[in-house]
Each structure stands twice: as structure tokens, then as C-alpha cells.
Design an enzyme around this catalytic site. Structure first.
Site, mmCIF file in Angstrom:
data_model
loop_
_atom_site.group_PDB
_atom_site.id
_atom_site.type_symbol
_atom_site.label_atom_id
_atom_site.label_comp_id
_atom_site.label_asym_id
_atom_site.label_seq_id
_atom_site.Cartn_x
_atom_site.Cartn_y
_atom_site.Cartn_z
ATOM 1 N N ALA A 81 0.834 -1.199 0.000
ATOM 2 C CA ALA A 81 0.000 0.000 0.000
ATOM 3 C C ALA A 81 0.864 1.243 0.000
ATOM 4 O O ALA A 81 1.910 1.278 0.648
ATOM 5 C CB ALA A 81 -0.909 0.004 1.224
ATOM 6 N N VAL A 82 0.401 2.240 -0.720
ATOM 7 C CA VAL A 82 1.063 3.542 -0.769
ATOM 8 C C VAL A 82 0.011 4.592 -0.424
ATOM 9 O O VAL A 82 -1.107 4.562 -0.950
ATOM 10 C CB VAL A 82 1.670 3.816 -2.165
ATOM 11 N N GLU A 114 -2.113 -11.998 -4.676
ATOM 12 C CA GLU A 114 -3.490 -12.010 -5.145
ATOM 13 C C GLU A 114 -3.972 -10.568 -5.137
ATOM 14 O O GLU A 114 -3.686 -9.816 -4.201
ATOM 15 C CB GLU A 114 -4.330 -12.868 -4.212
ATOM 16 N N ASN A 119 -7.794 -3.577 -9.767
ATOM 17 C CA ASN A 119 -6.814 -2.786 -9.032
ATOM 18 C C ASN A 119 -5.744 -2.255 -9.990
ATOM 19 O O ASN A 119 -5.144 -3.014 -10.757
ATOM 20 C CB ASN A 119 -6.171 -3.655 -7.941
ATOM 21 N N TYR A 125 2.795 -4.742 -10.990
ATOM 22 C CA TYR A 125 3.213 -6.145 -10.869
ATOM 23 C C TYR A 125 3.641 -6.722 -12.219
ATOM 24 O O TYR A 125 4.663 -7.394 -12.318
ATOM 25 C CB TYR A 125 2.092 -6.987 -10.270
#
Length: 159
Positions: A81-82, A114, A119, A125
Site C-alpha cells: 500500500a502507498v 493475489e 486494481n 506487478y
């Protein structure tokens, strides 16, 4: 890259590190999807062997975090998370690169993750080499009851 960015690895249930992660989590995860963890969930994972939490910061500001759990020669990126104010500046990429480098140093051969199929992090990724493994239809349930597919991704970690 952000000048002064540091990445600190925590391998135990250290309260300050978990509090930092929770501060980011409360801002980074859209409540509509119900993906944010509670402090008790985070603490429960942090006491498991092979788990590490990386906190990204500049001075006292916490920008993001990555949570990884390993078993034998595999690991799973559980959360990345950012903080919304720091997105698009390389923080997520730095956390991901550091997580992969840490895994490599520990003799881990692959990383799995996952992610909700809608998203935006999927691009990050894929850009570092994660490949699609399979789709889990309706895996995530949003706060409104709507179901969202999950994608399983994997990367082989080369020495």
C-alpha cells in the site's frame, strides 16, 4: 525516486511499525472493497515465522508499506500500500523491488500475490515480471455486496 526515501524491514510485531502500516492502510484502501486489514489481523500475521513488514518513509513521513510472508522457498506478497498523496512517485515500485531483493537474499525462489482484478497496481506487478496464474471469480465482496474477481500472480525470483 523520492530523495531521502528509506525502507525499513521489521520482522516482529513491533508496535510502531504496525501503527505506521495501519495509518497508511486507513488511507490507501478504498473502503468500498473491504480489503484493508485490522490491527489484530496484521499483528496475527506478524508473529508468524518468515514474515516481514517493510515501511517506506521520508524523514518522519510514512509513505507506504509491504507485508510478505514466506514458507520454505516461496513467499506471498500479502499487502502493498502507498498513501494516496505519494502514489505515482515510485514508492510502490521501490517497496516491491525491495521485497523481491529481500526474498532473493533469503533463498526464496518465487513470490505469489493475489489482487482484485480492477486494481491499478496490476500494471506495477506486470511491469516487474509477475505473470497471471489464475482468476478466482467473485472472491472479494465489496461493502455494497458486489463481488469482484481476484487474480493470482506469480514471479520466479532469479539468483
Amino acid at each position: 525516486m523520492i530523495p531521502g526515501l528509506t525502507l525499513d524491514i521489521h520482522e516482529d510485531a513491533e508496535r510502531n511499525a504496525m501503527a505506521d502500516a495501519m495509518d497508511v492502510m486507513s488511507q490507501a484502501f478504498d473502503p468500498a472493497y473491504g480489503e484493508a486489514w485490522t490491527l489484530s489481523q496484521l499483528a496475527g500475521v506478524m508473529v508468524m515465522p518468515g514474515t516481514w513488514l517493510t515501511i517506506a518513509r521520508v524523514d518522519a513521513a510514512v509513505l507506504g508499506f509491504a507485508l510478505v510472508r514466506s514458507v520454505l522457498d516461496e513467499c506471498e506478497l500479502l499487502l502493498l500500500a502507498v498513501h494516496p498523496l505519494w502514489r505515482g512517485r515510485g514508492v510502490g515500485g521501490a517497496l516491491l523491488a525491495d521485497s523481491l531483493a529481500t526474498a532473493r537474499r533469503r533463498g526464496i525462489k518465487s513470490m505469489n500475490l493475489e489482487v482484485r482484478s480492477s486494481n491499478n497496481a496490476i500494471k506495477l506487478y506486470e511491469n516487474v515480471g509477475f505473470e497471471y496464474v489464475h482468476r478466482r471469480p467473485g472472491y472479494y465482496r465489496g461493502q455494497d455486496g458486489q463481488l469482484h474477481d481476484a487474480l493470482s500472480l506469480r514471479i520466479e525470483i532469479l539468483e
